[in-house]
Design a protein around this motif. Structure first.
Motif, PDB file in Angstrom:
ATOM      1  N   UNK A 207       0.825  -1.140   0.156  1.00 26.77           N
ATOM      2  CA  UNK A 207      -0.203   0.102  -0.050  1.00 26.77           C
ATOM      3  C   UNK A 207       0.948   1.433  -0.001  1.00 26.77           C
ATOM      4  N   UNK A 208       2.075   1.135   0.754  1.00 29.61           N
ATOM      5  CA  UNK A 208       2.813   2.577   0.864  1.00 29.61           C
ATOM      6  C   UNK A 208       3.542   2.576  -0.346  1.00 29.61           C
ATOM      7  N   UNK A 209       4.054   1.597  -1.111  1.00 33.44           N
ATOM      8  CA  UNK A 209       4.783   1.688  -2.326  1.00 33.44           C
ATOM      9  C   UNK A 209       3.737   2.243  -3.473  1.00 33.44           C
ATOM     10  N   UNK A 210       2.387   1.886  -3.653  1.00 31.96           N
ATOM     11  CA  UNK A 210       1.516   2.166  -4.401  1.00 31.96           C
ATOM     12  C   UNK A 210       0.933   3.575  -4.322  1.00 31.96           C
ATOM     13  N   UNK A 211       0.838   3.848  -2.826  1.00 33.50           N
ATOM     14  CA  UNK A 211       0.067   5.211  -2.651  1.00 33.50           C
ATOM     15  C   UNK A 211       1.404   6.304  -2.915  1.00 33.50           C
ATOM     16  N   UNK A 212       2.278   6.163  -2.446  1.00 30.76           N
ATOM     17  CA  UNK A 212       3.348   7.132  -2.806  1.00 30.76           C
ATOM     18  C   UNK A 212       3.882   7.136  -4.039  1.00 30.76           C
ATOM     19  N   UNK A 213       3.787   5.931  -4.856  1.00 33.20           N
ATOM     20  CA  UNK A 213       4.140   6.096  -6.138  1.00 33.20           C
ATOM     21  C   UNK A 213       3.289   7.026  -7.038  1.00 33.20           C
ATOM     22  N   UNK A 269      -9.829   5.555   2.553  1.00 36.68           N
ATOM     23  CA  UNK A 269     -10.584   6.975   2.370  1.00 36.68           C
ATOM     24  C   UNK A 269      -9.353   7.796   1.979  1.00 36.68           C
ATOM     25  N   UNK A 270      -8.440   7.839   2.289  1.00 41.05           N
ATOM     26  CA  UNK A 270      -7.131   8.905   1.824  1.00 41.05           C
ATOM     27  C   UNK A 270      -6.618   8.279   0.543  1.00 41.05           C
ATOM     28  N   UNK A 271      -6.626   6.866   0.043  1.00 37.29           N
ATOM     29  CA  UNK A 271      -6.121   6.604  -1.001  1.00 37.29           C
ATOM     30  C   UNK A 271      -7.247   6.882  -1.992  1.00 37.29           C
ATOM     31  N   UNK A 304      -2.066  12.626   3.630  1.00 37.73           N
ATOM     32  CA  UNK A 304      -3.281  12.368   4.431  1.00 37.73           C
ATOM     33  C   UNK A 304      -2.919  10.718   4.699  1.00 37.73           C
ATOM     34  N   UNK A 305      -2.257  10.390   3.799  1.00 37.14           N
ATOM     35  CA  UNK A 305      -1.826   8.912   3.727  1.00 37.14           C
ATOM     36  C   UNK A 305      -0.823   8.527   4.613  1.00 37.14           C
ATOM     37  N   UNK A 306       0.073   9.503   4.921  1.00 37.49           N
ATOM     38  CA  UNK A 306       1.246   8.912   5.760  1.00 37.49           C
ATOM     39  C   UNK A 306       0.939   8.308   7.166  1.00 37.49           C
ATOM     40  N   UNK A 307       0.241   8.854   7.854  1.00 37.72           N
ATOM     41  CA  UNK A 307       0.279   8.392   9.451  1.00 37.72           C
ATOM     42  C   UNK A 307      -0.760   7.023   9.272  1.00 37.72           C
ATOM     43  N   UNK A 308      -1.776   6.936   8.242  1.00 34.52           N
ATOM     44  CA  UNK A 308      -2.259   5.482   8.416  1.00 34.52           C
ATOM     45  C   UNK A 308      -1.445   4.328   7.963  1.00 34.52           C
ATOM     46  N   UNK A 367      -3.460   0.471  -4.813  1.00 36.60           N
ATOM     47  CA  UNK A 367      -3.326   0.372  -3.329  1.00 36.60           C
ATOM     48  C   UNK A 367      -4.782   0.273  -2.759  1.00 36.60           C
ATOM     49  N   UNK A 368      -5.789   0.912  -3.297  1.00 40.87           N
ATOM     50  CA  UNK A 368      -7.115   0.500  -2.486  1.00 40.87           C
ATOM     51  C   UNK A 368      -7.648  -0.619  -2.680  1.00 40.87           C
TER      52      UNK A 368
END
Length: 392
Positions: A207-213, A269-271, A304-308, A367-368
């Motif tokens: 999820x982290x790689x896909x979100x920040x990618x 929700x953030x993704x 908004x994605x970083x903390x979760x 990522x979702x």
């Protein structure tokens, strides 16, 4: 929030400044050291790869150190790296200094996340992580513009002298404010790798790689989007990017607060918000006003994605929190590198610059899907009654 968290925030500010400020100083560095602009750009790549390799390596080999001692040691490494950059007589020395500094980056944020969550009650842990990462976001709002200005006026070495001074301040604050902690168990790399091999931990890292990618597929090329598509003059790009930095701060704090209440709904929700903002930015970036709004919203959705994302990995990696948290920081940087590559591929061999935001949106959408699979696994395997439900 405990005052010790502010020591972590100061350190995050210093680390964030040294990571990103080089992007605004590439022409000065290239001219000063007699290298090409693309070679100067490798200073960015070298730092990112140093974080990716150094984060798990340093954390895995320092598990017996008390966490406060480890944080202080990492800031010493950070200061040494930036001091080497400030005194670098040539390109090779500057690259070595950047890599030394980068080795402190991932491990600090990884261990710092564990320390931050240990300073507060369970219901405030995501907010504690968000407060630490606020230093990173404020670095983009204040540290990077000021560091760029300082380097342009007094030479790029002046910027690294300033970052070195901030690093010394952060080291002192950590020693003074962060409470003592016990040493960890003797490092058992095999056991910690087994923890990282848990399906839920791997899904969290994905999820982290896909979100920040998705974030960096678009943000890496935000300047040409604003000038070539939106029609802004190059001088307008820096002020507009300040809105991105403000959005980072707002999104980071909001993501932390919401994650404390409902972790998985906030993560999903953030993704979703990130994917929607990227698509809308692609649809509206020919309009100047809409582009300005879109840049600010992109900053909010991105952090908004970083903390979760960080909290999810910590939650699932019981038994190796330091290593898992640091590996997740490495995953953020892997996403940065992969996203930038995908954006460049879209420009050079795909439909072109105008399609970058749409292609970027594909990554958080993936990522979702991963997040929903992970959430379903939570529901299918409930914890014992003595534990809190993990799919909050």
């Amino acid at each position: 929030m405990p005052i010790a968290l502010w020591a972590l925030t100061i350190s995050a500010f210093a680390i964030g400044t040294t990571e990103f400020v080089i992007m605004g100083l590439l022409p000065e560095v290239a001219t000063s050291l007699g290298v090409t602009l693309s070679a100067a750009g490798m200073l960015v790549t070298g730092y990112a790869l140093g974080v990716f390799v150094g984060a798990p390596l340093v954390t895995a080999t320092t598990g017996r150190l008390p966490r406060k001692t480890l944080l202080m040691a990492l800031m010493v490494v950070f200061v040494i790296g930036n001091l080497a950059c400030a005194m670098a007589p040539d390109y090779s020395t500057l690259m070595i200094g950047r890599i030394i500094a980068s080795f402190a980056h991932g491990a600090f944020f990884g261990v710092g996340s564990v320390v931050a969550t240990g300073l507060v009650p369970k219901e405030k842990q995501a907010s504690a992580i968000a407060l630490m990462f606020t230093g990173l976001t404020v670095a983009n709002v204040l540290g990077v513009p000021f560091g760029t200005w300082l380097g342009q006026i007094y030479g790029w070495r002046a910027t690294f002298w300033a970052v070195t001074a901030i690093g010394v301040l952060a080291l002192a604050a950590t020693g003074w404010l962060v409470p003592r902690s016990q040493g960890g168990e003797a490092a058992d790399f095999g056991r910690e790798l087994r923890v990282l091999g848990r399906p839920q931990v791997l899904l969290g890292l994905a999820m982290t790689v896909l979100g920040f990618g998705g974030v960096f597929a678009a943000f890496t090329y935000i300047a040409p989007i604003l000038t070539d598509i939106s029609g802004f003059a190059p001088a307008a790009v820096s002020p507009i990017l300040l809105l991105f930095g403000v959005g980072l701060v707002i999104g980071n704090l909001a993501g932390g607060k919401l994650s404390d209440r409902r972790l998985m709904p906030t993560l999903v929700g953030s993704l979703v918000a990130l994917a929607v903002v990227l698509v809308l930015f692609g649809l509206t970036n020919e309009n100047k006003i809409a582009s300005i709004v879109g840049v600010g919203l992109l900053g909010m959705a991105a952090f908004a994605t970083v903390p979760p994302l960080q909290m999810r990995v910590l939650e699932k990696a019981t038994g190796a929190p330091n290593l898992a948290s640091s590996v997740n920081i490495a995953a953020f940087n892997l996403g940065n590198a992969a996203g930038a590559w995908l954006g460049g591929l879209t420009i050079d061999h795909g439909p072109g610059l105008h399609a970058v935001p749409y292609v970027a949106a594909i990554l958080p959408l993936a990522g979702i899907a991963v997040a929903l699979v992970s959430w379903r696994m939570d529901r299918a395997a409930p914890l014992p009654a003595t534990h809190q439900p993990q799919a909050r």
